[in-house]
Scaffold this active site. Sequence first.
Site, PDB file in Angstrom:
ATOM      1  N   ASP A   1       0.832  -1.346   0.053  1.00  0.00           N
ATOM      2  CA  ASP A   1       0.030  -0.015   0.112  1.00  0.00           C
ATOM      3  C   ASP A   1       0.758   1.291   0.042  1.00  0.00           C
ATOM      4  O   ASP A   1       0.391   2.425   0.391  1.00  0.00           O
ATOM      5  CB  ASP A   1      -0.915   0.013   1.244  1.00  0.00           C
ATOM      6  CG  ASP A   1      -2.116  -1.012   0.930  1.00  0.00           C
ATOM      7  OD1 ASP A   1      -2.683  -1.004  -0.384  1.00  0.00           O
ATOM      8  OD2 ASP A   1      -2.440  -1.596   2.170  1.00  0.00           O
TER       9      ASP A   1
ATOM     10  N   ASP B   1      -7.163  -3.675  -5.823  1.00  0.00           N
ATOM     11  CA  ASP B   1      -6.707  -2.304  -5.061  1.00  0.00           C
ATOM     12  C   ASP B   1      -5.373  -1.802  -5.680  1.00  0.00           C
ATOM     13  O   ASP B   1      -4.904  -0.771  -5.741  1.00  0.00           O
ATOM     14  CB  ASP B   1      -6.950  -2.319  -3.636  1.00  0.00           C
ATOM     15  CG  ASP B   1      -8.009  -3.216  -3.114  1.00  0.00           C
ATOM     16  OD1 ASP B   1      -8.381  -4.351  -3.593  1.00  0.00           O
ATOM     17  OD2 ASP B   1      -8.331  -3.075  -2.043  1.00  0.00           O
TER      18      ASP B   1
HETATM   19  N1  GLY Z   1      -7.462  -1.258  -0.309  1.00  0.00           N
HETATM   20  C1  GLY Z   1      -8.412  -1.804   0.857  1.00  0.00           C
HETATM   21  C2  GLY Z   1      -9.837  -1.174   0.576  1.00  0.00           C
HETATM   22  O1  GLY Z   1     -10.110  -0.622  -0.224  1.00  0.00           O
HETATM   23  O2  GLY Z   1     -10.745  -1.425   1.477  1.00  0.00           O
END
Ligand code: GLY
Length: 400
Positions: free
Chosen positions: A119, A178
């Site tokens: 992330d 994501d």
């Molecule tokens: N990347 C985690 C979410 O969108 O909850």
Amino acid sequence: MRRNKKYPFAFALLLMWGVTFAQQKSKPSLLLVIDTALQQAIEQYKRMGVNLPADVLPKTYYPLTKKSETSKSSWWCSGFYPGSLNYLYEYSHDASLWEEAGRAEKLLEKEQFNKGTHDLGFMMYCSFGNANRLKPTKEYQEILLNSAKSLSTRFNPVIGCIQSWNASAKWKFPVIIDNMMNLELLFWATQYSGDSSFYKIAVTHANTTLKNHYRPDNSSWHVVDYDPATGKVNAKLTAQGYADYSAWARGQAWGLYGYVVMYRSTKDPKYLVQANKIANYIMNNPTLPADKIPYWDYNSPDIPATYRDASAASIAASALLELSKYVDTKKSQYYISFAEQTIRTLASRTYTAPVGENGGFILKHSTGSLPGSSEVDVPLTYADYYYIEAMMRYKALRKK
Ligand code: GLY
């Protein structure tokens, strides 16, 4: 009422003009709505800053218990608070917003060396990326470059993807949709350093995702698990969606945003085609309510008696406003109009909290993870961030 038989067209025109005039009178221009919303956002974020303990970052707020939840800098959302402040500073030139963003970024700095998360794009590019865009410094650039290096260590060339979560009993090498959002940092790193390896990783990851994450109807699986030894797909699953086969709303928005960035960064037309397909899936989904805020999963069997996800709406609106710049006039208008409707809904009292409420967050009604019973029908930092970004993008589009 007497009908004008002699001039029926003139009569119709007069009627249309009357209706339009009445609508305009009752509906303020979107630019005015946005300016009001941004001023209000500044007030909210200032209040949020005052109540925030010095060593943590905002996460969410539970309206029923009136409790705020915060996070450490290692949480995937830690960059959104400074990122939102940077946008609000860009809008207002209020130095206190820039200062507070800088204070929060200091807490985040050490994450540049965090190799345990995929992330880093969210965390570091939304914060330091925006700070560097507004006031470039060598210090920001080094932090961003180190972050890109850390992120790249999670790339597996056999699979052709960056690993999202670490291996567990559930999966060996999970990649979530994501993760498309973390690639923007890598493009920046190549542009800054001249080292093309970051660019190549981003392109390879996007191509593998295009091949394995998308279904024939252009919705995406949330998680694809790979075998790290062979590179083969083990399983296609969900973690935050209703079911493995379903279309988790935020995942569709992440994919859309991600492929728009891919097109911006490479100009490869296949990414534009993909972004248009995802946009079509989102915009024409039969479960999408007229106000354009999706339910948390397009296949939830509980629709309409289930939760919305304002974050998915914000992300999609921001992505569509950028996508509108890369398509023909008709499609462009279609995307802009959808984003306009979304922003109007988000700015309404149904979604925007009055100043002083909602723990300082701007928007209500997002869904973090319904299957995990976590962050359901609450404000979220990323809903606010992409909403602010969408409004800034809209203002920039209208300036031209
Ligand atoms: N990347 C985690 C979410 O969108 O909850």
